[in-house]
Design a protein around this motif. Structure first.
Motif, PDB file in Angstrom:
ATOM      1  N   TYR A  51      -7.687  15.773 -15.348  1.00  0.00           N
ATOM      2  CA  TYR A  51      -7.482  17.132 -14.855  1.00  0.00           C
ATOM      3  C   TYR A  51      -6.001  17.503 -14.749  1.00  0.00           C
ATOM      4  O   TYR A  51      -5.637  18.435 -14.047  1.00  0.00           O
ATOM      5  N   GLY A  52      -5.138  16.755 -15.432  1.00  0.00           N
ATOM      6  CA  GLY A  52      -3.729  17.118 -15.521  1.00  0.00           C
ATOM      7  C   GLY A  52      -2.859  16.637 -14.380  1.00  0.00           C
ATOM      8  O   GLY A  52      -1.709  17.047 -14.269  1.00  0.00           O
ATOM      9  N   GLY A  53      -3.352  15.773 -13.541  1.00  0.00           N
ATOM     10  CA  GLY A  53      -2.578  15.273 -12.410  1.00  0.00           C
ATOM     11  C   GLY A  53      -1.969  13.916 -12.683  1.00  0.00           C
ATOM     12  O   GLY A  53      -2.151  13.327 -13.759  1.00  0.00           O
ATOM     13  N   THR A  54      -1.233  13.441 -11.709  1.00  0.00           N
ATOM     14  CA  THR A  54      -0.670  12.093 -11.764  1.00  0.00           C
ATOM     15  C   THR A  54      -0.968  11.388 -10.448  1.00  0.00           C
ATOM     16  O   THR A  54      -1.143  12.031  -9.412  1.00  0.00           O
ATOM     17  N   VAL A  55      -1.007  10.070 -10.505  1.00  0.00           N
ATOM     18  CA  VAL A  55      -1.185   9.272  -9.299  1.00  0.00           C
ATOM     19  C   VAL A  55      -0.211   8.104  -9.364  1.00  0.00           C
ATOM     20  O   VAL A  55      -0.052   7.479 -10.418  1.00  0.00           O
ATOM     21  N   THR A  56       0.463   7.848  -8.265  1.00  0.00           N
ATOM     22  CA  THR A  56       1.416   6.746  -8.201  1.00  0.00           C
ATOM     23  C   THR A  56       1.190   5.955  -6.915  1.00  0.00           C
ATOM     24  O   THR A  56       0.637   6.471  -5.944  1.00  0.00           O
ATOM     25  N   LEU A  57       1.628   4.718  -6.941  1.00  0.00           N
ATOM     26  CA  LEU A  57       1.563   3.829  -5.777  1.00  0.00           C
ATOM     27  C   LEU A  57       2.947   3.284  -5.484  1.00  0.00           C
ATOM     28  O   LEU A  57       3.709   3.005  -6.410  1.00  0.00           O
ATOM     29  N   GLU A  58       3.253   3.129  -4.225  1.00  0.00           N
ATOM     30  CA  GLU A  58       4.466   2.396  -3.859  1.00  0.00           C
ATOM     31  C   GLU A  58       4.294   1.806  -2.473  1.00  0.00           C
ATOM     32  O   GLU A  58       3.540   2.318  -1.648  1.00  0.00           O
ATOM     33  N   ASN A  59       4.958   0.694  -2.261  1.00  0.00           N
ATOM     34  CA  ASN A  59       4.925   0.058  -0.954  1.00  0.00           C
ATOM     35  C   ASN A  59       5.806   0.842   0.004  1.00  0.00           C
ATOM     36  O   ASN A  59       6.867   1.340  -0.374  1.00  0.00           O
ATOM     37  N   ARG A  60       5.356   0.948   1.255  1.00  0.00           N
ATOM     38  CA  ARG A  60       6.114   1.652   2.279  1.00  0.00           C
ATOM     39  C   ARG A  60       7.082   0.692   2.945  1.00  0.00           C
ATOM     40  O   ARG A  60       6.789  -0.489   3.100  1.00  0.00           O
ATOM     41  N   ARG A  61       8.212   1.205   3.344  1.00  0.00           N
ATOM     42  CA  ARG A  61       9.127   0.375   4.143  1.00  0.00           C
ATOM     43  C   ARG A  61       8.439   0.048   5.453  1.00  0.00           C
ATOM     44  O   ARG A  61       7.816   0.896   6.066  1.00  0.00           O
ATOM     45  N   GLY A  62       8.512  -1.176   5.852  1.00  0.00           N
ATOM     46  CA  GLY A  62       7.875  -1.594   7.092  1.00  0.00           C
ATOM     47  C   GLY A  62       6.419  -1.990   6.912  1.00  0.00           C
ATOM     48  O   GLY A  62       5.746  -2.306   7.873  1.00  0.00           O
ATOM     49  N   GLY A  63       5.910  -1.953   5.680  1.00  0.00           N
ATOM     50  CA  GLY A  63       4.544  -2.384   5.406  1.00  0.00           C
ATOM     51  C   GLY A  63       3.604  -1.251   5.090  1.00  0.00           C
ATOM     52  O   GLY A  63       3.792  -0.132   5.544  1.00  0.00           O
ATOM     53  N   GLY A  64       2.627  -1.550   4.305  1.00  0.00           N
ATOM     54  CA  GLY A  64       1.639  -0.564   3.927  1.00  0.00           C
ATOM     55  C   GLY A  64       1.859  -0.051   2.517  1.00  0.00           C
ATOM     56  O   GLY A  64       2.809  -0.416   1.832  1.00  0.00           O
ATOM     57  N   LEU A  65       0.967   0.814   2.107  1.00  0.00           N
ATOM     58  CA  LEU A  65       0.968   1.346   0.757  1.00  0.00           C
ATOM     59  C   LEU A  65       0.909   2.862   0.825  1.00  0.00           C
ATOM     60  O   LEU A  65       0.261   3.429   1.707  1.00  0.00           O
ATOM     61  N   GLU A  66       1.589   3.523  -0.111  1.00  0.00           N
ATOM     62  CA  GLU A  66       1.521   4.977  -0.215  1.00  0.00           C
ATOM     63  C   GLU A  66       0.999   5.332  -1.593  1.00  0.00           C
ATOM     64  O   GLU A  66       1.511   4.852  -2.598  1.00  0.00           O
ATOM     65  N   GLN A  67      -0.049   6.153  -1.611  1.00  0.00           N
ATOM     66  CA  GLN A  67      -0.625   6.640  -2.854  1.00  0.00           C
ATOM     67  C   GLN A  67      -0.357   8.141  -2.909  1.00  0.00           C
ATOM     68  O   GLN A  67      -0.640   8.847  -1.950  1.00  0.00           O
ATOM     69  N   MET A  68       0.205   8.604  -4.028  1.00  0.00           N
ATOM     70  CA  MET A  68       0.533  10.019  -4.145  1.00  0.00           C
ATOM     71  C   MET A  68      -0.162  10.596  -5.372  1.00  0.00           C
ATOM     72  O   MET A  68      -0.033  10.086  -6.475  1.00  0.00           O
ATOM     73  N   VAL A  69      -0.919  11.679  -5.140  1.00  0.00           N
ATOM     74  CA  VAL A  69      -1.614  12.396  -6.198  1.00  0.00           C
ATOM     75  C   VAL A  69      -0.976  13.771  -6.297  1.00  0.00           C
ATOM     76  O   VAL A  69      -0.822  14.462  -5.286  1.00  0.00           O
ATOM     77  N   VAL A  70      -0.585  14.167  -7.526  1.00  0.00           N
ATOM     78  CA  VAL A  70       0.107  15.437  -7.723  1.00  0.00           C
ATOM     79  C   VAL A  70      -0.615  16.247  -8.800  1.00  0.00           C
ATOM     80  O   VAL A  70      -0.915  15.740  -9.881  1.00  0.00           O
ATOM     81  N   PHE A  71      -0.865  17.525  -8.493  1.00  0.00           N
ATOM     82  CA  PHE A  71      -1.431  18.489  -9.443  1.00  0.00           C
ATOM     83  C   PHE A  71      -0.559  19.733  -9.429  1.00  0.00           C
ATOM     84  O   PHE A  71       0.015  20.081  -8.388  1.00  0.00           O
ATOM     85  N   GLU A  72      -0.500  20.423 -10.562  1.00  0.00           N
ATOM     86  CA  GLU A  72       0.149  21.725 -10.587  1.00  0.00           C
ATOM     87  C   GLU A  72      -0.652  22.654  -9.677  1.00  0.00           C
ATOM     88  O   GLU A  72      -1.878  22.683  -9.748  1.00  0.00           O
ATOM     89  N   ALA A  73       0.037  23.389  -8.802  1.00  0.00           N
ATOM     90  CA  ALA A  73      -0.640  24.324  -7.907  1.00  0.00           C
ATOM     91  C   ALA A  73      -1.034  25.565  -8.701  1.00  0.00           C
ATOM     92  O   ALA A  73      -0.301  26.001  -9.584  1.00  0.00           O
ATOM     93  N   VAL A  74      -2.212  26.098  -8.409  1.00  0.00           N
ATOM     94  CA  VAL A  74      -2.670  27.299  -9.108  1.00  0.00           C
ATOM     95  C   VAL A  74      -2.844  28.427  -8.122  1.00  0.00           C
ATOM     96  O   VAL A  74      -3.010  28.247  -6.964  1.00  0.00           O
TER      97      VAL A  74
END
Length: 90
Positions: free
Chosen positions: A67-90
């Motif tokens: 659907y034209g989006g992206t998803v990325t993962l990165e470790n958070r400082r201090g522990g944990g995981l961050e998942q980011m999903v991005v879509f063009e706003a309509v």
């Protein structure tokens, strides 16, 4: 898995940004690029008590990108995981 997580939704630069962050163990940096591969488990031997086949992120990435989006993962400082999903706003 009993770990608290935070979900944020924002609009920035004409993009909808969904961020999911938790306080879990994260993913070893050398394995982050493999996390979207089908059947990936960070540590299958240690996590056998947690059900799952390691398909969730692979399926999510396929749907998001279809659907034209992206998803990325990165470790958070201090522990944990961050998942980011991005879509063009309509």
């Amino acid at each position: 898995h009993g770990k608290a997580c935070r979900i944020d939704l924002a609009v920035a630069n004409n993009r909808a940004v969904l961020t999911i962050s938790d306080h879990g163990p994260g993913i070893p940096p050398e394995l982050l690029n493999k996390a979207f591969e089908p059947f990936f488990r960070v540590d299958p031997g240690r996590l056998q008590s947690i059900p799952g086949a390691g398909l969730g992120l692979a399926i999510a990435k396929e749907i998001i990108e279809r659907y034209g989006g992206t998803v990325t993962l990165e470790n958070r400082r201090g522990g944990g995981l961050e998942q980011m999903v991005v879509f063009e706003a309509v």
